[in-house]
Design a protein around this motif. Structure first.
Motif, PDB file in Angstrom:
ATOM      1  N   ASP A  16      56.224  39.911  47.637  1.00 61.37           N
ATOM      2  CA  ASP A  16      54.943  40.396  47.134  1.00 61.37           C
ATOM      3  C   ASP A  16      53.984  40.692  48.284  1.00 61.37           C
ATOM      4  OD1 ASP A  16      55.490  40.251  44.356  1.00 61.37           O
ATOM      5  OD2 ASP A  16      55.183  38.086  44.405  1.00 61.37           O
ATOM      6  N   GLU A 174      49.227  45.357  38.755  1.00 59.92           N
ATOM      7  CA  GLU A 174      49.747  46.153  39.867  1.00 59.92           C
ATOM      8  C   GLU A 174      51.059  45.611  40.421  1.00 59.92           C
ATOM      9  OE1 GLU A 174      47.591  45.152  43.896  1.00 59.92           O
ATOM     10  OE2 GLU A 174      46.134  45.048  42.275  1.00 59.92           O
ATOM     11  N   GLN A 175      51.356  44.330  40.128  1.00 63.03           N
ATOM     12  CA  GLN A 175      52.613  43.747  40.612  1.00 63.03           C
ATOM     13  C   GLN A 175      53.790  44.052  39.711  1.00 63.03           C
ATOM     14  OE1 GLN A 175      50.611  39.683  40.860  1.00 63.03           O
ATOM     15  NE2 GLN A 175      52.018  39.548  42.592  1.00 63.03           N
ATOM     16  N   LEU A 177      54.405  47.111  37.942  1.00 67.13           N
ATOM     17  CA  LEU A 177      54.575  48.518  37.598  1.00 67.13           C
ATOM     18  C   LEU A 177      56.038  48.935  37.555  1.00 67.13           C
ATOM     19  CD1 LEU A 177      51.675  50.075  39.724  1.00 67.13           C
ATOM     20  CD2 LEU A 177      51.677  49.529  37.278  1.00 67.13           C
ATOM     21  N   SER A 183      52.003  40.395  32.604  1.00 66.73           N
ATOM     22  CA  SER A 183      50.881  40.340  33.537  1.00 66.73           C
ATOM     23  C   SER A 183      49.596  40.077  32.777  1.00 66.73           C
ATOM     24  CB  SER A 183      50.764  41.645  34.329  1.00 66.73           C
ATOM     25  OG  SER A 183      50.415  42.725  33.475  1.00 66.73           O
ATOM     26  N   SER A 185      45.171  40.717  33.393  1.00 67.31           N
ATOM     27  CA  SER A 185      44.195  41.367  34.267  1.00 67.31           C
ATOM     28  C   SER A 185      43.529  40.351  35.184  1.00 67.31           C
ATOM     29  CB  SER A 185      43.131  42.086  33.438  1.00 67.31           C
ATOM     30  OG  SER A 185      42.238  41.152  32.848  1.00 67.31           O
TER      31      SER A 185
END
Length: 215
Positions: A16, A174-175, A177, A183, A185
């Motif tokens: 990551d 965003e991790q 996609l 996920s 927010s």
């Protein structure tokens, strides 16, 4: 009465390039809510180093409460942890390539420490704030559990007036996609952690309600 809460967040690890714990911590630093001051500290995703950095931050800030925060990829909720166990068993290396397997964190420590945060009450208030949350009964065996255990060991030995614990958070969008993992927010994560800080600062006693799991 004014209270101070120290919140720590890990730097990115593994493959990551971002860690939502650190991103949330950046938004929490220096804010005041309901007479609660939140101070923060980035910690390395490294066995032992993480504990040393956290202890230095505790001794610098002298908080009433410490909440350590870490990423738990695949979880769908913000999850305050109930228990830390005295073992390192790393599936992947940390950020300094350490990979302890079946090692005690502290030879003079008990098998486990309970959190001293009111985790069920925190979960209730998070849900009221619209943040998906649940109590977790395993912090894993990587650096998150290592830091959680190190925090509780330090409190037990050196700072019994401080209350502390650990909260795991999901990935941020965003991790995920490319992999479709669950996920949450960053705004919701930050809202959940703010809620946890306020509740932990003023409430010592937990509530008794169903929060267990069958697996």
């Amino acid at each position: 009465m004014k209270k101070k809460v120290l919140v720590t967040g890990f730097d990115p690890f593994g493959n990551d390039t971002v860690n939502p714990a650190l991103e949330a911590v950046k938004q929490l630093d220096g804010i005041f809510i309901d007479e609660v001051e939140i101070v923060t500290q980035e910690v390395p995703t490294v066995f032992h180093d993480s504990i040393n950095v956290m202890i230095k931050a505790i001794e610098t800030h002298q908080p009433d409460v410490v909440i350590c925060v870490g990423q738990a990829g695949g979880r769908t909720q913000v999850t305050p942890e109930r228990i830390a166990i005295n073992v390192d068993d790393a599936r992947i290396p940390d950020n300094k390539k350490n990979q302890p397997i079946d090692e005690q964190i502290y030879e003079d420590g008990p098998a486990a420490y309970w959190t001293t945060l009111p985790v069920k009450l925190i979960v209730r208030h998070m849900k009221k704030a619209g943040v998906p949350a649940a109590v977790s009964n395993t912090a894993g065996t990587f650096v998150c559990n290592h830091l959680f255990y190190g925090l509780m060991h330090y409190i037990q030995k050196s700072a019994p007036h401080i209350r502390g614990g650990f909260i795991h958070i999901p990935y941020i969008p965003e991790q995920t996609l490319e992999n479709g993992a669950p996920s949450l927010s960053l705004d919701d994560i930050v809202k959940g952690l703010k809620t946890a800080a306020i509740v932990a600062a003023y409430e010592k006693e937990d509530i008794q309600e169903i929060g267990g799991t069958t697996h």
